[in-house]
Design an enzyme around this catalytic site. Structure first.
Site, PDB file in Angstrom:
ATOM      1  N   TYR A   2       5.539 -21.920 -26.818  1.00  0.00           N
ATOM      2  CA  TYR A   2       5.205 -21.147 -25.621  1.00  0.00           C
ATOM      3  C   TYR A   2       6.460 -20.802 -24.826  1.00  0.00           C
ATOM      4  O   TYR A   2       6.658 -19.648 -24.430  1.00  0.00           O
ATOM      5  CB  TYR A   2       4.217 -21.943 -24.764  1.00  0.00           C
ATOM      6  CG  TYR A   2       3.808 -21.252 -23.491  1.00  0.00           C
ATOM      7  CD1 TYR A   2       2.914 -20.184 -23.518  1.00  0.00           C
ATOM      8  CD2 TYR A   2       4.276 -21.679 -22.259  1.00  0.00           C
ATOM      9  CE1 TYR A   2       2.522 -19.556 -22.346  1.00  0.00           C
ATOM     10  CE2 TYR A   2       3.881 -21.064 -21.084  1.00  0.00           C
ATOM     11  CZ  TYR A   2       3.000 -20.006 -21.137  1.00  0.00           C
ATOM     12  OH  TYR A   2       2.610 -19.379 -19.977  1.00  0.00           O
TER      13      TYR A   2
ATOM     14  N   ALA B 231       9.588 -20.642 -25.787  1.00  0.00           N
ATOM     15  CA  ALA B 231      10.423 -19.685 -26.514  1.00  0.00           C
ATOM     16  C   ALA B 231       9.837 -18.275 -26.419  1.00  0.00           C
ATOM     17  O   ALA B 231      10.576 -17.297 -26.252  1.00  0.00           O
ATOM     18  CB  ALA B 231      10.562 -20.104 -27.972  1.00  0.00           C
TER      19      ALA B 231
ATOM     20  N   ASN C 162      -0.125 -10.220 -18.959  1.00  0.00           N
ATOM     21  CA  ASN C 162      -0.467 -11.576 -18.568  1.00  0.00           C
ATOM     22  C   ASN C 162      -1.068 -12.406 -19.697  1.00  0.00           C
ATOM     23  O   ASN C 162      -0.923 -13.619 -19.715  1.00  0.00           O
ATOM     24  CB  ASN C 162      -1.438 -11.529 -17.375  1.00  0.00           C
ATOM     25  CG  ASN C 162      -1.998 -12.881 -17.053  1.00  0.00           C
ATOM     26  OD1 ASN C 162      -1.295 -13.770 -16.576  1.00  0.00           O
ATOM     27  ND2 ASN C 162      -3.281 -13.075 -17.324  1.00  0.00           N
TER      28      ASN C 162
END
Length: 178
Positions: free
Chosen positions: A147, A149, A82
């Site tokens: 971000y 990509a 995460n």
């Protein structure tokens, strides 16, 4: 208590989605390891979760920190990738250092954390990896180039890992909030 006797590692577990995941799996009986860069936020997060939970300070953008996390975590049944870096900037304004930190955290860190933990899962014949991606991985959003990509790369890793590990009992899925 669906997750009793399971160990769950949640990266970026000191706030937001990661903290919510950690609370949920702790409620289901899991032993939970949360990670983050900030020790004080880690202590506060642990104090706010009922159950068997501990904090391991780790920076996924730092490969040595990732290796240390693998050693400290031990046997993990469920990995929730995460932790993320999001340097909002238009492509023409994106700084190289922020771009690199994003890929180091979101892609390289997740990749080598999984690579360090999966051998144990394969040996035990079970495990699960949940990669938190984003809707911007497949939808263009101004200011989210680096971000998006990186999250598209994580979606690709999800498919690759499912093909590599699935036949040996390790499920790999992604969740794309947004």
């Amino acid at each position: 208590m669906e997750l009793a006797y399971k160990t769950v590692l949640v990266t970026g577990g000191t706030a937001g989605i990661g903290l919510a995941c950690a609370r949920l799996v702790a409620r289901e009986g899991a032993s939970v390891i949360i990670t983050g860069r900030d020790a004080e936020r880690g202590k506060a997060a642990v104090a706010g979760i009922d159950g068997n939970v501990r904090f391991v300070q780790a920076d996924l953008s730092d490969i040595e920190s990732v290796k240390s996390l693998v050693r400290q975590a031990g046997d993990v049944d469920i990995l929730v990738n995460n932790a993320a870096s999001f340097p909002a900037a238009l492509t023409v304004d994106q700084e190289v250092a922020a771009f690199e930190k994003t890929f180091d955290t979101n892609v390289r860190g997740s990749y080598f954390l999984a690579a360090g933990l999966v051998p144990g899962m394969l040996e035990r014949g079970h495990g699960s990896i949940i990669n938190v991606t984003s809707m911007v991985a497949s939808k263009g959003v101004p200011g989210a180039g680096a971000y998006s990509a990186s999250k598209a790369a994580v979606e690709s890793l999800t498919r690759t890992w499912a093909a590599e590990f699935g036949s040996r009992g390790v499920r790999v899925n992604s969740v794309a909030p947004g």
